[in-house]
Design a protein around this motif. Structure first.
Motif, PDB file in Angstrom:
ATOM      1  N   UNK A 213       0.737  -1.317  -0.139  1.00 20.57           N
ATOM      2  CA  UNK A 213      -0.074  -0.044  -0.040  1.00 20.57           C
ATOM      3  C   UNK A 213       0.954   1.379  -0.049  1.00 20.57           C
ATOM      4  N   UNK A 214       0.362   2.179  -0.629  1.00 22.11           N
ATOM      5  CA  UNK A 214       1.209   3.718  -0.562  1.00 22.11           C
ATOM      6  C   UNK A 214       1.168   4.128   0.648  1.00 22.11           C
ATOM      7  N   UNK A 273      -0.940  -4.974  14.735  1.00 19.46           N
ATOM      8  CA  UNK A 273       0.124  -4.534  13.745  1.00 19.46           C
ATOM      9  C   UNK A 273       1.267  -3.700  14.823  1.00 19.46           C
ATOM     10  N   UNK A 274       0.966  -3.160  15.693  1.00 19.60           N
ATOM     11  CA  UNK A 274       1.661  -2.290  16.515  1.00 19.60           C
ATOM     12  C   UNK A 274       2.576  -3.603  17.066  1.00 19.60           C
ATOM     13  N   UNK A 275       1.843  -4.442  17.872  1.00 22.43           N
ATOM     14  CA  UNK A 275       2.545  -5.424  18.646  1.00 22.43           C
ATOM     15  C   UNK A 275       3.574  -5.985  17.709  1.00 22.43           C
ATOM     16  N   UNK A 276       3.278  -6.598  16.698  1.00 23.71           N
ATOM     17  CA  UNK A 276       4.032  -7.378  15.647  1.00 23.71           C
ATOM     18  C   UNK A 276       5.459  -6.710  15.263  1.00 23.71           C
ATOM     19  N   UNK A 277       5.234  -5.446  14.903  1.00 25.55           N
ATOM     20  CA  UNK A 277       6.200  -4.470  14.207  1.00 25.55           C
ATOM     21  C   UNK A 277       6.940  -3.759  15.157  1.00 25.55           C
ATOM     22  N   UNK A 278       6.495  -3.158  16.216  1.00 25.09           N
ATOM     23  CA  UNK A 278       7.239  -2.246  16.837  1.00 25.09           C
ATOM     24  C   UNK A 278       8.371  -3.080  17.921  1.00 25.09           C
ATOM     25  N   UNK A 279       9.812  -2.381  17.555  1.00 24.37           N
ATOM     26  CA  UNK A 279      10.751  -2.920  18.386  1.00 24.37           C
ATOM     27  C   UNK A 279      10.903  -2.602  19.774  1.00 24.37           C
ATOM     28  N   UNK A 280      10.369  -1.161  20.065  1.00 21.40           N
ATOM     29  CA  UNK A 280      10.183  -0.762  21.454  1.00 21.40           C
ATOM     30  C   UNK A 280       9.090   0.025  22.043  1.00 21.40           C
ATOM     31  N   UNK A 281       8.224  -1.054  22.126  1.00 17.34           N
ATOM     32  CA  UNK A 281       6.848  -0.406  22.470  1.00 17.34           C
ATOM     33  C   UNK A 281       6.659   0.459  23.813  1.00 17.34           C
ATOM     34  N   UNK A 282       5.783   1.264  23.880  1.00 15.95           N
ATOM     35  CA  UNK A 282       5.783   2.318  24.975  1.00 15.95           C
ATOM     36  C   UNK A 282       4.193   2.992  24.763  1.00 15.95           C
ATOM     37  N   UNK A 349       9.797   0.363  11.129  1.00 17.35           N
ATOM     38  CA  UNK A 349       8.982  -0.855  11.014  1.00 17.35           C
ATOM     39  C   UNK A 349       7.537  -0.802  11.157  1.00 17.35           C
ATOM     40  N   UNK A 350       6.795   0.334  11.867  1.00 14.11           N
ATOM     41  CA  UNK A 350       5.476   0.439  11.959  1.00 14.11           C
ATOM     42  C   UNK A 350       4.940   0.692  10.571  1.00 14.11           C
ATOM     43  N   UNK A 351       5.434   1.504   9.781  1.00 13.30           N
ATOM     44  CA  UNK A 351       5.052   2.003   8.549  1.00 13.30           C
ATOM     45  C   UNK A 351       5.374   0.651   7.540  1.00 13.30           C
ATOM     46  N   UNK A 352       6.275   0.003   7.876  1.00 15.84           N
ATOM     47  CA  UNK A 352       6.151  -1.207   6.959  1.00 15.84           C
ATOM     48  C   UNK A 352       5.207  -2.023   7.144  1.00 15.84           C
ATOM     49  N   UNK A 353       5.002  -2.206   8.526  1.00 12.17           N
ATOM     50  CA  UNK A 353       3.794  -3.558   8.792  1.00 12.17           C
ATOM     51  C   UNK A 353       2.667  -2.886   8.378  1.00 12.17           C
ATOM     52  N   UNK A 358      -2.965  -6.675   5.163  1.00 12.93           N
ATOM     53  CA  UNK A 358      -4.253  -6.945   4.638  1.00 12.93           C
ATOM     54  C   UNK A 358      -5.275  -6.145   5.055  1.00 12.93           C
ATOM     55  N   UNK A 359      -5.597  -5.777   5.974  1.00 11.61           N
ATOM     56  CA  UNK A 359      -6.691  -5.253   6.709  1.00 11.61           C
ATOM     57  C   UNK A 359      -6.687  -3.665   5.799  1.00 11.61           C
TER      58      UNK A 359
END
Length: 883
Positions: A213-214, A273-282, A349-353, A358-359
């Motif tokens: 997606x763009x 998506x955040x959980x899967x892709x973010x390296x340092x969650x906050x 990483x979140x942008x790529x996720x 698919x959602x």
């Protein structure tokens, strides 16, 4: 029981020998599990937890990754390079304040961003990606709280990055703003986010990793005015319909991590998506619910995208060091490189996720309710649906109640006491614990109220550690005092002291269970907080029952203490995070609210969650009442400290006080054109509870007065209140008249173009043209017997008179287009002559930019403020007309 001081001798003789005949060397000493510990260990026990806070929780919160440098880029391909972003940030800061409508914002800043995008285009992977760039210039209006927010010529820089082979029509929108508040270079708010977006765009565009997606990067040029550029984009830009999800980036401070404080709404897949892709969650649901409760004096573009574009998304902000937010101290040097690295890596990483999710094809198909979410000290992330959260909360609460019942039945069996006596004992302890909980709430509230009554609010503003003595210690004392005193005085020898102490723990457990059930039924997602505290206690209690440590004196306390380490670290980390966010915000939360109540309650919450079980363990030591009085002693010491200069709220540069004021000339024109009032002075919109007291020794404020009488006599108090926040707080304003007229750069031109009368319909139409500065407010109110039936602005206020009452407020600013504003009012009068006065029109003109001179007297007045005060000021002209 359990009051003996000696150790129980354990002999190593044969089973038929008498201990008295055993050799002395064969006798060893072993601690009696029913024996209390000496009092000298009690202070150490209490101090131990505060050491953990200082040595673990706080450093974990402050820890940031090392920012990557350009030299290291070769070894880190396709990664975020903080130094590059930092260099752009330096150039952004050198521009200075970027106020909407000024040359600095509309020309210099926009051109810098265009140049940086062009640099990326020269190195991008053209074979794989397509980059489109558009500069949007847009005008519009919408309802913003209690005012019409109208803008003309707002500018957005929009960059769309797409994979050439992709056929998707969906886009991810990433937004932040490059304009700033008056007097601030806006380096943190939100220059840091802007350069993070630029570096993220560069990494994505130069990589060899396609995405489905763009991604649209919106660098919006009018957020502080407020939220105009985002409205212009989402309602009018050609790419807006393709946007299916949002990442909004803003700031309420400078430095540290980006806090995820809003999500959705109703899109759990965002958090997955955040959980899967973010390296340092906050992130925390609690911050979201606090924000939605309007306890935070801020708003973001997230609301505009949500309300006007139905966009689901995530809202992030840098919230640490809010002391410099919207001040001249929001500069390059207070933003560490690690801050840019932390946010940059997460955004990349979140942008790529999102760009491969698919959602994104049809997000509405995945709109299934709210989410409960939180990170664990920045290490990992937990999220689940609101429905799952209700099941978890209720399950843990029920399990807690069941285990407590089992424990009490076991106590009755082991004590060989009638069950009724044991249950009566527990009921008494439970009632005492409720009393303790009430005291834990009441004592901090009393302290907060007394400090406020003595005009000593915010003593902790600079030195946050003062809340430990002022609020943590009395909360701990109140929570533990009733049960500690009862256990010390109890003469019931049928039930061992160790069992009674367990009942105290059970009482806190049952109280938490009840709170969990009630909050869950009420729909509070932050119920996960008491659930976590309850859950760890349930685990410790279950293990104690299984291992029989439950019945071995005080041995059960070992597992309890071990089990409380994790929740202690989590809750102290969380509350420290929230205090670091909220304490600076009290410096701009207005004068109407006692900030000590807010901080006291927030501290109380953290105290109960982190030490609700722990504090009762002081009954493991002899003379526990003395340990309680140690807490009172600490509180008294901290009170004394707070009354010294240490407790003065403000410090130069690092934690300044805020004073907003206008150099005002107000002129009242009557119906016949005569002037009934022409006066000058300074209109103050004080930002915190201490109002003018911190500056009264530096300035002559003998003539300062509250504007209450003006508000009773004049429309909008007869002052040029700036926007909806100023209008809302106008009754708390202060006026300091001056003998000499204040300097006004120039007089705006309000021209009556036409007046037409329809005698049959009893209507009169007035047409005007306004030409002036970059920022204006119009106030309009019909006189008695007259109704405003139409105007050139959006009609919400006219069509919903029950929701919006006059005087009506129209906020307007010129941005890149200064074409004079033309507008009209149409009025109806059912009886009487149409030739007389029909309505009042107030015109506020604000010369916000530093391009406008303040005059010699104004400059001298500004310099008279102490260095621990930051002033946000500008000249303003208010003209009241009657037509």
């Amino acid at each position: 029981m359990g009051s003996r001081e000696e150790l129980v001798p354990i002999t190593q003789c044969s089973h038929h020998s008498h201990a008295s005949k055993c050799p002395e060397s064969q006798t060893v000493q072993q601690a009696d599990p029913t024996e209390k510990l000496p009092f000298r260990f009690a202070p150490t026990f209490l101090l131990f937890w505060f050491v953990l806070l200082a040595a673990v929780s706080v450093p974990m919160f402050l820890r940031l990754p090392e920012g990557l440098t350009l030299v290291e880029e070769y070894a880190h391909p396709n990664e975020f390079i903080a130094e590059r972003a930092q260099r752009i940030l330096y150039d952004l800061e050198r521009i200075g304040p970027k106020i909407v409508g000024t040359y600095a914002n509309e020309n210099v800043t926009l051109q810098l961003l265009l140049d940086e995008v062009d640099k990326i285009r020269t190195v991008m992977n053209n074979d794989m990606f397509l980059m489109e760039v558009d500069v949007q210039r847009v005008s519009g209006q919408y309802m913003h709280w209690e005012m019409i927010n109208m803008y003309q010529g707002v500018q957005n820089l929009v960059v769309k990055l797409s994979t050439r082979s992709s056929t998707s029509t969906s886009s991810l929108l990433i937004n932040s703003h490059f304009d700033s508040k008056a007097g601030s270079p806006g380096t943190g708010d939100a220059g840091a986010m802007v350069v993070i977006m630029l570096e993220t765009l560069r990494v994505l565009a130069t990589s060899h990793v396609p995405f489905k997606h763009s991604i649209i990067f919106l660098f919006n040029g009018a957020e502080e005015t407020p939220l105009q550029a985002s409205h212009g984009f989402i309602t009018q830009h050609k790419w807006a319909p393709s946007c299916k999800a949002l990442i909004n980036l803003d700031s309420a401070g400078s430095g540290n991590r980006e806090l995820l404080f809003q999500s959705g709404p109703n899109h759990p897949w965002l958090m997955n998506t955040y959980r899967k892709h973010v390296k340092r969650p906050f992130a925390t649901t609690m911050a979201e619910e606090v924000f939605h409760a309007n306890l935070i004096p801020s708003d973001t573009d997230f609301r505009i995208f949500r309300d006007f574009g139905s966009l689901p998304g995530l809202d992030f902000a840098h919230s640490y060091n809010g002391y410099v937010y919207h001040t001249k101290f929001d500069t390059f040097d207070v933003i560490p490189r690690g801050n840019l690295q932390h946010t940059g890596e997460n955004l990349l990483s979140l942008s790529r996720g999102f760009a491969n999710a698919p959602e994104m094809e049809n997000p509405e198909l995945h709109s299934k309710g709210h989410t409960v979410f939180f990170d664990v000290m920045g290490k990992f992330f937990i999220s689940y649906t609101e429905t799952q959260g209700k099941i978890i909360n209720l399950s843990v609460a029920v399990a807690a109640i069941i285990l407590v019942v089992i424990s009490i039945l076991r106590i009755a069996t082991a004590s060989r006491a009638p069950s009724s006596d044991v249950w009566s004992q527990f009921l008494l302890i439970f009632m005492l614990h409720i009393l303790g909980f009430v005291l834990a709430v009441v004592l901090p509230i009393i302290i907060a109220t007394l400090y406020d009554m003595a005009d000593l609010s915010m003593t902790w503003f600079t030195n946050k550690w003062l809340v430990i003595g002022l609020y943590v210690c009395p909360a701990l004392f109140g929570l533990a005092a009733p049960t500690v005193f009862y256990l010390s005085l109890s003469n019931n020898q049928k039930i061992a002291h160790s069992y009674k102490l367990q009942m105290v723990m059970h009482a806190h457990c049952i109280l938490l269970a009840i709170i969990c059930i009630l909050l869950t039924l009420y729909g509070i997602r932050s119920t996960y907080l008491p659930m976590l505290s309850l859950g760890f206690y349930v685990c410790a209690l279950l293990l104690n029952l299984i291992t029989t440590l439950h019945d071995q004196g005080y041995s059960w306390s070992i597992l309890l203490i071990i089990g409380q380490l994790a929740p202690f670290f989590y809750f102290t980390f969380l509350i420290y995070e929230l205090l670091c966010t909220v304490i600076p915000m009290t410096g701009r939360n207005g004068t109407a609210i006692n900030p000590d109540l807010l901080i006291g309650i927030l501290t109380l919450l953290g105290t109960v969650l982190s030490m609700g079980f722990i504090i009762h363990l002081i009954s493991l030591f002899r003379r526990p009442k003395s340990a309680l009085f140690l807490l009172i002693g600490v509180m008294i010491i901290f009170v004394i400290i707070s009354l010294t200069p240490v407790g003065f709220p403000y410090r130069a540069k690092t934690s300044v006080g805020r004073v907003n004021f206008l150099h005002v000339r107000r002129v009242f024109y009557e119906y016949d054109g005569t002037v009934s009032r022409n006066e000058s002075g300074y209109y103050f919109d004080f930002q915190d509870r201490r109002i003018h007291y911190p500056i009264e020794n530096a300035l002559d404020l003998s003539k300062l007065r509250v504007v209450t009488q003006d508000c009773e006599e004049h429309m909008m108090c007869g002052f040029p209140v700036f926007n909806h926040r100023w209008a809302k707080a106008r009754n708390e304003g202060r006026w300091l008249p001056t003998e000499q007229p204040v300097h006004i750069p120039f007089t705006p031109t309000l021209t009556l173009l036409n007046r037409s009368v329809d005698d049959v319909a009893r209507r009169v139409r007035y047409e005007f043209e306004l030409k002036g500065s970059t920022h204006h407010s119009l106030f309009v109110q019909a006189l008695d017997g007259v109704t405003i039936t139409d105007w050139s602005f959006i009609r919400n206020m006219l069509e919903q008179p029950d929701k919006w009452q006059p005087p009506y407020h129209i906020f307007f600013d010129y941005c890149a287009d200064d074409t004079p504003l033309k507008f009209y009012f149409e009025l109806k009068k059912t009886s009487g002559s149409l030739d007389g006065p029909l309505f009042e029109l107030g015109v506020s003109t604000h010369f916000v930019s530093f391009e406008h001179d303040r005059g010699a007297a104004g400059e001298e007045f500004i310099r008279s403020f102490p260095n621990y005060i930051h002033v946000m000021e500008w000249p303003s002209l208010y003209e009241r007309h009657i037509f």
